[in-house]
Design an enzyme around this catalytic site. Structure first.
Site, PDB file in Angstrom:
ATOM      1  N   ASP A 188      -8.970 -18.855 -30.942  1.00 50.24           N
ATOM      2  CA  ASP A 188      -9.245 -18.258 -32.257  1.00 50.24           C
ATOM      3  C   ASP A 188      -7.957 -17.883 -32.986  1.00 50.24           C
ATOM      4  OD1 ASP A 188      -8.571 -16.234 -30.468  1.00 50.24           O
ATOM      5  OD2 ASP A 188     -10.546 -15.300 -30.501  1.00 50.24           O
TER       6      ASP A 188
ATOM      7  N   ASN B 117     -17.573  -5.425 -26.349  1.00 50.92           N
ATOM      8  CA  ASN B 117     -18.978  -5.603 -26.729  1.00 50.92           C
ATOM      9  C   ASN B 117     -19.544  -6.920 -26.214  1.00 50.92           C
ATOM     10  OD1 ASN B 117     -17.641  -7.412 -28.322  1.00 50.92           O
ATOM     11  ND2 ASN B 117     -18.248  -6.530 -30.284  1.00 50.92           N
TER      12      ASN B 117
ATOM     13  N   HIS C 252     -18.007  -9.906 -26.427  1.00 55.23           N
ATOM     14  CA  HIS C 252     -17.634 -11.124 -27.150  1.00 55.23           C
ATOM     15  C   HIS C 252     -16.697 -11.985 -26.315  1.00 55.23           C
ATOM     16  CE1 HIS C 252     -14.054  -8.929 -29.270  1.00 55.23           C
ATOM     17  NE2 HIS C 252     -13.518  -9.818 -28.471  1.00 55.23           N
TER      18      HIS C 252
ATOM     19  N   GLU D  65     -18.900 -12.563 -31.847  1.00 58.75           N
ATOM     20  CA  GLU D  65     -19.414 -11.194 -31.770  1.00 58.75           C
ATOM     21  C   GLU D  65     -20.915 -11.194 -31.470  1.00 58.75           C
ATOM     22  OE1 GLU D  65     -17.335  -8.964 -31.566  1.00 58.75           O
ATOM     23  OE2 GLU D  65     -16.007  -8.702 -33.271  1.00 58.75           O
TER      24      GLU D  65
HETATM   25  C1  GLP Z   1      -9.744 -10.399 -28.733  1.00 62.31           C
HETATM   26  C2  GLP Z   1      -9.753 -11.891 -28.464  1.00 62.31           C
HETATM   27  C3  GLP Z   1     -10.562 -12.221 -27.246  1.00 62.31           C
HETATM   28  C4  GLP Z   1     -10.202 -11.305 -26.106  1.00 62.31           C
HETATM   29  C5  GLP Z   1     -10.504  -9.893 -26.470  1.00 62.31           C
HETATM   30  C6  GLP Z   1     -10.227  -8.893 -25.367  1.00 62.31           C
HETATM   31  O1  GLP Z   1     -10.784  -9.935 -29.476  1.00 62.31           O
HETATM   32  N1  GLP Z   1     -10.229 -12.645 -29.584  1.00 62.31           N
HETATM   33  O2  GLP Z   1     -10.349 -13.576 -26.902  1.00 62.31           O
HETATM   34  O3  GLP Z   1     -10.905 -11.665 -24.939  1.00 62.31           O
HETATM   35  O4  GLP Z   1      -9.680  -9.589 -27.579  1.00 62.31           O
HETATM   36  O5  GLP Z   1      -8.962  -8.379 -25.525  1.00 62.31           O
HETATM   37  P1  GLP Z   1      -8.230  -7.373 -24.566  1.00 62.31           P
HETATM   38  O6  GLP Z   1      -7.763  -8.205 -23.423  1.00 62.31           O
HETATM   39  O7  GLP Z   1      -7.080  -6.872 -25.392  1.00 62.31           O
HETATM   40  O8  GLP Z   1      -9.191  -6.333 -24.178  1.00 62.31           O
END
Ligand code: GLP
Length: 261
Positions: free
Chosen positions: A66, A134, A136, A141
């Site tokens: 993304d 959440n 995702h 989402e």
């Molecule tokens: C972002 C990314 C996800 C990732 C998520 C969790 O939203 N788009 O791909 O898995 O964060 O991030 P963190 O590892 O900082 O908790």
């Protein structure tokens, strides 16, 4: 789903990275799906170390999950910048071989072009995933279609709260992103997901043991044939079948040891 509850966050991270290293060793022209976020920051140094130890990424092709809408590749909070900083600038992967959605193009065009590019180069051999609080994956989402393709998604308030820590106080955080869809992610041949900490425990439980539901987008992974989930003990605390996963993993590792020459 193979659920691997590791002894520590470091162990879970190292084992996730080892899957990527083994993939590239076994198939030097692998197509990798890569992920960003805080959790992944500790994964990429293992790949850089493997490269310094002789592993070449020269024939790899990679696709990130993304990118924020509105951020160009030189913006310090863009995922393109993140990937160069943590991985691409430190291994022999040519810029022509790594891809992220274009955060500056009109989102619909960027999404369609990215989906076509993945189809042209794919299938992705190994897809790396983190997990949002959440549930995702990528930026899919809650409410995302479980067969979705790459498209623009509005970020939830929970995600904006979680990720705003990466942006300075006077900087506006984008409120949408272009993300591979759940259908796109599901086309990957193998998937490895890393989740750490008690903040992820509820999402891990919903992903692994809840119903398959758009309410927890990661639960769609239950429908995939080859998913490995690496967890630290804190991320595993809400798993009802925790003891069974530990038991199954003991047997799995014994079988693997028996197969070693
Ligand atoms: C972002 C990314 C996800 C990732 C998520 C969790 O939203 N788009 O791909 O898995 O964060 O991030 P963190 O590892 O900082 O908790």
């Amino acid at each position: 789903m193979r659920i691997v509850i590791c002894d520590s966050a470091q162990d879970a991270t190292a084992r996730t990275a080892a899957r990527l290293v083994t993939q590239v060793q076994a198939k030097p022209d692998s197509v990798l799906g890569l992920a960003t976020g805080g959790t992944m920051e500790a994964v990429y140094p293992h790949l850089v170390a493997a490269h310094r130890g002789g592993l070449s990424f020269a024939n790899v092709t990679s696709f990130n999950l993304d990118e924020y809408v509105g951020l160009g590749p030189d913006h310090p909070q863009s995922y393109a910048h993140y990937m160069r900083h943590h991985l691409f600038d430190h291994v022999d992967l040519a810029p022509s071989r790594y891809f992220l959605p274009d955060g500056l193009a009109p989102p619909k065009e960027a999404s369609d072009a990215y989906e076509d590019l993945i189809l042209a180069h794919g299938p992705i051999d190994l897809q790396l995933l983190g997990l949002g609080h959440n549930g995702h994956i990528g930026f899919n989402e809650p409410g995302s279609s479980l067969t979705s393709l790459t498209r623009e998604k509005a970020l939830s308030h929970k995600t904006i709260d979680a990720n705003s820590r990466f942006f300075s106080s006077d900087e506006a955080m984008p409120h949408s992103a272009v993300t591979m869809g759940i259908g796109t992610i599901s086309r990957g041949k193998s998937i490895v997901l890393l989740a750490l900490g008690d903040g992820k425990a509820q999402a891990v439980h919903a992903m692994v043991e809840g119903p398959v539901s758009a309410f927890c987008p990661a639960s769609a992974l239950q429908m995939h044939r080859d998913v490995t989930v690496f967890l630290d003990p804190d991320a595993a605390v809400q798993l009802e079948l925790r003891d069974h996963y530990l038991h199954a993993e003991t047997i799995q590792r014994r079988r693997e040891a028996e197969r070693q020459p």
